[in-house]
Design an enzyme around this catalytic site. Structure first.
Site, PDB file in Angstrom:
ATOM      1  N   LYS A 191      -3.300   8.590  -5.357  1.00 35.64           N
ATOM      2  CA  LYS A 191      -4.421   7.686  -5.644  1.00 35.64           C
ATOM      3  C   LYS A 191      -4.813   6.937  -4.363  1.00 35.64           C
ATOM      4  O   LYS A 191      -4.067   6.102  -3.870  1.00 35.64           O
ATOM      5  CB  LYS A 191      -4.073   6.659  -6.723  1.00 35.64           C
ATOM      6  CG  LYS A 191      -5.346   5.955  -7.202  1.00 35.64           C
ATOM      7  CD  LYS A 191      -5.126   4.638  -7.871  1.00 35.64           C
ATOM      8  CE  LYS A 191      -5.024   3.482  -6.944  1.00 35.64           C
ATOM      9  NZ  LYS A 191      -6.251   3.179  -6.163  1.00 35.64           N
ATOM     10  N   SER A 244       0.058  -3.997  -0.616  1.00 36.69           N
ATOM     11  CA  SER A 244       0.457  -5.400  -0.465  1.00 36.69           C
ATOM     12  C   SER A 244       1.848  -5.642  -1.055  1.00 36.69           C
ATOM     13  O   SER A 244       2.302  -4.937  -1.965  1.00 36.69           O
ATOM     14  CB  SER A 244      -0.564  -6.293  -1.165  1.00 36.69           C
ATOM     15  OG  SER A 244      -0.587  -5.978  -2.540  1.00 36.69           O
ATOM     16  N   GLY A 248       3.549  -4.314  -4.548  1.00 34.32           N
ATOM     17  CA  GLY A 248       4.827  -3.617  -4.378  1.00 34.32           C
ATOM     18  C   GLY A 248       5.906  -4.212  -5.275  1.00 34.32           C
ATOM     19  O   GLY A 248       6.678  -3.496  -5.908  1.00 34.32           O
ATOM     20  N   GLU A 265       6.130   0.631   1.241  1.00 38.04           N
ATOM     21  CA  GLU A 265       5.786   0.193   2.597  1.00 38.04           C
ATOM     22  C   GLU A 265       4.774  -0.930   2.418  1.00 38.04           C
ATOM     23  O   GLU A 265       3.648  -0.696   1.989  1.00 38.04           O
ATOM     24  CB  GLU A 265       5.224   1.369   3.403  1.00 38.04           C
ATOM     25  CG  GLU A 265       5.328   1.158   4.898  1.00 38.04           C
ATOM     26  CD  GLU A 265       4.037   0.655   5.502  1.00 38.04           C
ATOM     27  OE1 GLU A 265       3.902  -0.589   5.597  1.00 38.04           O
ATOM     28  OE2 GLU A 265       3.195   1.467   5.865  1.00 38.04           O
ATOM     29  N   CYS A 299      -0.814  -2.989   8.757  1.00 38.41           N
ATOM     30  CA  CYS A 299       0.319  -3.766   8.238  1.00 38.41           C
ATOM     31  C   CYS A 299       1.296  -4.117   9.358  1.00 38.41           C
ATOM     32  O   CYS A 299       2.006  -5.108   9.273  1.00 38.41           O
ATOM     33  CB  CYS A 299       1.008  -3.051   7.090  1.00 38.41           C
ATOM     34  SG  CYS A 299       1.096  -1.290   7.317  1.00 38.41           S
ATOM     35  N   GLU A 396       0.570 -12.917   5.790  1.00 40.59           N
ATOM     36  CA  GLU A 396      -0.180 -11.790   6.331  1.00 40.59           C
ATOM     37  C   GLU A 396      -1.672 -12.005   6.103  1.00 40.59           C
ATOM     38  O   GLU A 396      -2.095 -12.288   4.981  1.00 40.59           O
ATOM     39  CB  GLU A 396       0.269 -10.494   5.641  1.00 40.59           C
ATOM     40  CG  GLU A 396      -0.355  -9.280   6.276  1.00 40.59           C
ATOM     41  CD  GLU A 396       0.071  -7.974   5.612  1.00 40.59           C
ATOM     42  OE1 GLU A 396       0.139  -7.932   4.375  1.00 40.59           O
ATOM     43  OE2 GLU A 396       0.308  -7.003   6.341  1.00 40.59           O
TER      44      GLU A 396
HETATM   45  P1  ADP Z   1      -4.473  -4.340  -0.292  1.00 37.94           P
HETATM   46  O1  ADP Z   1      -4.284  -5.810  -0.337  1.00 37.94           O
HETATM   47  O2  ADP Z   1      -4.096  -3.672   0.984  1.00 37.94           O
HETATM   48  O3  ADP Z   1      -5.759  -3.866  -0.889  1.00 37.94           O
HETATM   49  P2  ADP Z   1      -3.160  -3.539  -2.682  1.00 37.94           P
HETATM   50  O4  ADP Z   1      -1.682  -3.583  -2.863  1.00 37.94           O
HETATM   51  O5  ADP Z   1      -4.005  -4.396  -3.522  1.00 37.94           O
HETATM   52  O6  ADP Z   1      -3.325  -3.788  -1.151  1.00 37.94           O
HETATM   53  O7  ADP Z   1      -3.694  -2.048  -2.820  1.00 37.94           O
HETATM   54  C1  ADP Z   1      -3.004  -0.923  -2.317  1.00 37.94           C
HETATM   55  C2  ADP Z   1      -3.161   0.211  -3.312  1.00 37.94           C
HETATM   56  O8  ADP Z   1      -2.524  -0.166  -4.537  1.00 37.94           O
HETATM   57  C3  ADP Z   1      -4.597   0.525  -3.675  1.00 37.94           C
HETATM   58  O9  ADP Z   1      -4.715   1.931  -3.837  1.00 37.94           O
HETATM   59  C4  ADP Z   1      -4.786  -0.188  -5.006  1.00 37.94           C
HETATM   60  O10 ADP Z   1      -5.781   0.373  -5.818  1.00 37.94           O
HETATM   61  C5  ADP Z   1      -3.408   0.004  -5.631  1.00 37.94           C
HETATM   62  N1  ADP Z   1      -3.056  -0.972  -6.675  1.00 37.94           N
HETATM   63  C6  ADP Z   1      -3.532  -2.230  -6.849  1.00 37.94           C
HETATM   64  N2  ADP Z   1      -2.941  -2.817  -7.917  1.00 37.94           N
HETATM   65  C7  ADP Z   1      -2.048  -1.918  -8.420  1.00 37.94           C
HETATM   66  C8  ADP Z   1      -1.114  -1.923  -9.515  1.00 37.94           C
HETATM   67  N3  ADP Z   1      -0.957  -2.978 -10.298  1.00 37.94           N
HETATM   68  N4  ADP Z   1      -0.366  -0.820  -9.720  1.00 37.94           N
HETATM   69  C9  ADP Z   1      -0.481   0.259  -8.906  1.00 37.94           C
HETATM   70  N5  ADP Z   1      -1.342   0.332  -7.876  1.00 37.94           N
HETATM   71  C10 ADP Z   1      -2.117  -0.732  -7.619  1.00 37.94           C
END
Ligand code: ADP
Length: 487
Positions: A191, A244, A248, A265, A299, A396
């Site tokens: 994804k 993020s 994570g 990561e 990152c 960050e």
């Molecule tokens: P950033 O702050 O870098 O956008 P995110 O952690 O929000 O980081 O997003 C990184 C990836 O995780 C994206 O592909 C986002 O769609 C996905 N994502 C966001 N929320 C969730 C969740 N609850 N479960 C799984 N994937 C998620």
């Protein structure tokens, strides 16, 4: 688009935009499941925009739970019936073919990456796309040599890997995730991030052209809920996530007690340390590369700069001079150093940190350049004399904002640099090899660069300590995350 050079006339260059005429982007992109593009079952699409001019580039399918389920089923079928049956050498041939096709289409990929994500074409052309190809080449070589990577052990794939990636290196992160998974014999549901799905979907087209058996790689697009559906799907054997720290942690909680394997990561707050014996110009260039190129959307960005007190004013002077020569503007212009911020939301986050730092009374320097009227832009910014307790030294930001602190002794800088919940990367600038070894062995960071910064290679493992996550990507360590070992 009007170019926004710095005000310093000395540095103005004529525009040199990369032509996007040959680039093929469809109006609408479906989900890539079982080797075919399929409309999402909820019939929903969302726009993906060019952050440099806010124009809609294409519409992207939003995958719901049913679609994710179909993708996982396709990956399971491909794993059971094809991918686990063919020889390792045969798997390698597919990976080599994908690598070569990425090289052949590198220019188109680079342009789309810059249009969709906002990064300067110089970065996508010279870093992202060549490294994506290099990851496939590197892992293609491992497919039939896994028993040498893990000697005296029985090596087996895990099965179906669910992979979730962020928006800062869209194609490169897809390559980091897909290549080792396939090399080790797994199938994949990937994804991409919702603001940067295009190069992953172009990769799906390329994968079709490479003749990869149907269902070995599936790509489902959408935002957080699509990612969550993938994480929670009961038939996924492994989740690999880059993003993020907050998300994570949520993923880690939701997988607790399940049989699924996990690698994370996450964020970082890297320290870049300049000692008084360093070559200052070289260090300044590395600092600029570490935080301002790619708009700080990295990152492992060197967002904290520690300068030894005796050279602080000289570094400050040269850093500002170099910052004034940075060219901010059209990401497709080959002269551009600093492209657009990836999204409106991310720009708001960065601006809120700048506002907080100003409120703390910190001294700010911002490049005095014009920014285009449309799109999302942030001028390269630095704050001097930042305290350890300041919000911009702790959290960050993921933007072109540098927090500078000074130090007197090595012990002091190690304490300060390690005083963070993160531990992804760090940089050390010094003329003395012994100092490099002293610092690199005491800094709690997964990667420590010496007299360089942000250098990547598929043979070299990357990953963090503490809240920056666990597991490594790249090298033999990265392969380990995609295999079951039995002695
Ligand atoms: P950033 O702050 O870098 O956008 P995110 O952690 O929000 O980081 O997003 C990184 C990836 O995780 C994206 O592909 C986002 O769609 C996905 N994502 C966001 N929320 C969730 C969740 N609850 N479960 C799984 N994937 C998620």
């Amino acid at each position: 688009m009007a170019k926004a050079n710095t005000n310093n006339k000395e540095w103005n260059l004529a525009p040199a935009p990369e032509s996007a005429d040959h680039v093929q982007v469809k109006e609408k992109y479906d989900l890539f499941i079982g080797g075919k593009f399929r409309a999402p079952s909820g019939k929903k699409y969302f726009p993906t925009i060019n952050p440099a001019n806010e124009e809609v580039i294409a519409h992207i399918a939003e995958a719901n739970e049913r679609d994710v389920d179909m993708a996982v089923k396709a990956a399971r079928k491909a794993y059971r019936e094809v991918w686990s049956k063919i020889s390792a050498a045969e798997r390698g041939k597919y990976l080599f073919r994908i690598a070569r096709l990425i090289q052949e289409r590198a220019r188109e990929f680079a342009i789309i990456e810059s249009m969709d994500g906002g990064k300067a074409i110089r970065e996508s052309r010279d870093v992202d796309i060549p490294l994506a190809a290099a990851h496939f080449f590197y892992h293609a070589g491992w497919t039939d040599k896994l028993q040498y990577a893990f000697p005296h052990q029985k090596v087996e794939p895990l099965g179906v890997a669910g992979q979730i990636i962020p928006w800062n290196f869209p194609l490169l992160m897809a390559a980091w995730k897909i290549a080792p998974a396939l090399a080790a014999g797994n199938t994949v549901v990937l994804k991409p991030a919702e603001t940067t799905s295009l190069t992953a979907l172009k990769l799906a087209e390329l994968i079709q052209d490479a003749g990869l058996p149907n269902g070995v790689v599936n790509i489902v697009t959408g935002a957080g809920p699509t990612g969550r559906a993938l994480v929670e799907h009961p038939d996924v054997d492994k989740i690999a996530f880059t993003g993020s720290t907050d998300v994570g942690k949520m993923i880690q909680r939701s997988l607790a007690g399940t049989r699924k394997k996990l690698t994370l990561e996450l964020g970082g707050k890297a320290a870049n340390i300049i000692l008084e014996d360093a070559t200052i110009d070289q260090a300044v260039e590395g600092i600029i590369n570490g935080i301002f190129f790619n708009q700080g959307h990295v990152c492992c960005a060197g967002s904290r700069l520690f300068v030894q007190e005796s050279i602080a004013s000289e570094v400050d002077r040269r850093l500002k001079h170099r910052m004034n020569s940075l060219i901010l503007g059209d990401p497709l212009d080959k002269n551009t150093d600093i492209g657009a911020i990836n999204s409106k939301g991310q720009l708001a986050t960065i601006e809120s940190y700048i506002a907080k730092a100003k409120k703390e009374g910190l001294e700010m320097f911002q490049v005095d350049c014009a920014v285009p009227r449309k799109g999302f832009w942030c001028r390269p910014t630095l704050f001097s004399d930042v305290a350890q307790s300041s919000v911009i030294a702790r959290e960050e930001i993921f933007g072109p904002v540098l927090a500078i602190q000074t130090f007197r002794t090595i012990d002091e800088v190690i304490d300060k640099a390690n005083n963070t919940p993160y531990g992804l990367s760090a940089g050390v600038w010094t003329d003395k090899g012994s100092r490099i070894f002293n610092l690199t062995s005491r800094l709690r960071a997964g990667v420590v660069w010496a007299n360089t910064y942000n250098k990547f290679d598929p043979t070299s493992p990357f990953g963090g300590y503490k809240e920056s996550g666990f597991g490594r990507e790249g090298g033999v360590h990265g392969l380990r995350a995609y295999v079951k070992l039995d002695a």
